[in-house]
Design a protein around this motif. Structure first.
Motif, PDB file in Angstrom:
ATOM      1  N   SER A  21       0.838  -1.189   0.000  1.00 13.73           N
ATOM      2  CA  SER A  21       0.000   0.000   0.000  1.00 13.73           C
ATOM      3  C   SER A  21       0.874   1.241   0.000  1.00 13.73           C
ATOM      4  N   CYS A  22       0.335   2.309  -0.553  1.00 12.32           N
ATOM      5  CA  CYS A  22       1.070   3.577  -0.617  1.00 12.32           C
ATOM      6  C   CYS A  22       0.072   4.721  -0.519  1.00 12.32           C
ATOM      7  N   VAL A  23       0.405   5.689   0.311  1.00  7.45           N
ATOM      8  CA  VAL A  23      -0.422   6.886   0.447  1.00  7.45           C
ATOM      9  C   VAL A  23       0.447   8.115   0.258  1.00  7.45           C
ATOM     10  N   SER A  25       0.820  12.198   0.719  1.00  7.24           N
ATOM     11  CA  SER A  25       0.280  13.241   1.596  1.00  7.24           C
ATOM     12  C   SER A  25       1.059  14.530   1.387  1.00  7.24           C
ATOM     13  N   LYS A  75      -8.289   9.486  -2.493  1.00  5.10           N
ATOM     14  CA  LYS A  75      -7.577   9.329  -1.221  1.00  5.10           C
ATOM     15  C   LYS A  75      -6.073   9.351  -1.409  1.00  5.10           C
ATOM     16  N   ASN A  76      -5.624   9.640  -2.639  1.00  5.39           N
ATOM     17  CA  ASN A  76      -4.185   9.686  -2.938  1.00  5.39           C
ATOM     18  C   ASN A  76      -3.499   8.368  -2.581  1.00  5.39           C
ATOM     19  N   ALA A  77      -4.175   7.259  -2.881  1.00  5.58           N
ATOM     20  CA  ALA A  77      -3.665   5.958  -2.464  1.00  5.58           C
ATOM     21  C   ALA A  77      -3.608   4.978  -3.627  1.00  5.58           C
ATOM     22  N   SER A  79      -2.562   0.600  -4.267  1.00  7.48           N
ATOM     23  CA  SER A  79      -2.187  -0.677  -3.681  1.00  7.48           C
ATOM     24  C   SER A  79      -1.763  -1.644  -4.775  1.00  7.48           C
TER      25      SER A  79
END
Length: 121
Positions: A21-23, A25, A75-77, A79
């Motif tokens: 996973s990667c977010v 920010s 969500k700026n995500a 996977s």
């Protein structure tokens, strides 16, 4: 400032699964693409899978049918579900995003710090 943080790497046996996973920010106005790359020792960094907003995912031939990328741009995500892992999948996996910061007119690619995936018995 923008930061991409990956999680989910580790050690797994051949045939096993992992989910990365990667977010992203920070001061982000818009993201139009997110993806995963990997770099094995002594090799160049290579594309694993990428997703452009409104488009279809793009996979490296070596992972087609085994890996699945999913994104939540709101969500700026991003996977990466990795199944049927092989020893040759061992590498450091990097998340990236092509994004526009607040106050900027252009898109710039940002990278995460990487997460190690080791496939071994």
């Amino acid at each position: 400032q923008v930061q991409l943080v990956e999680s989910g790497g580790g050690l797994v046996q051949p045939g096993g699964s992992l989910r990365l996973s990667c977010v992203a920010s920070g001061s982000i106005f818009s993201i139009n693409a997110m993806g995963w790359y990997r770099q094995a020792p002594g090799k160049q960094r290579e594309l694993v899978a990428a997703f452009t907003s409104g488009g279809s995912p793009n996979y490296a031939d070596s992972v087609k049918g085994r890996f699945t990328i999913s994104t939540e741009f709101a969500k700026n995500a991003v996977s990466l579900q990795m199944n049927s892992l092989k020893p040759e999948d061992t590498a450091v996996y990097y998340c990236n995003a092509n994004l526009q910061r607040y106050g900027s007119l252009r898109y710039t690619i940002y990278w995460g710090q990487g997460t190690q995936v080791t496939v071994s018995s």
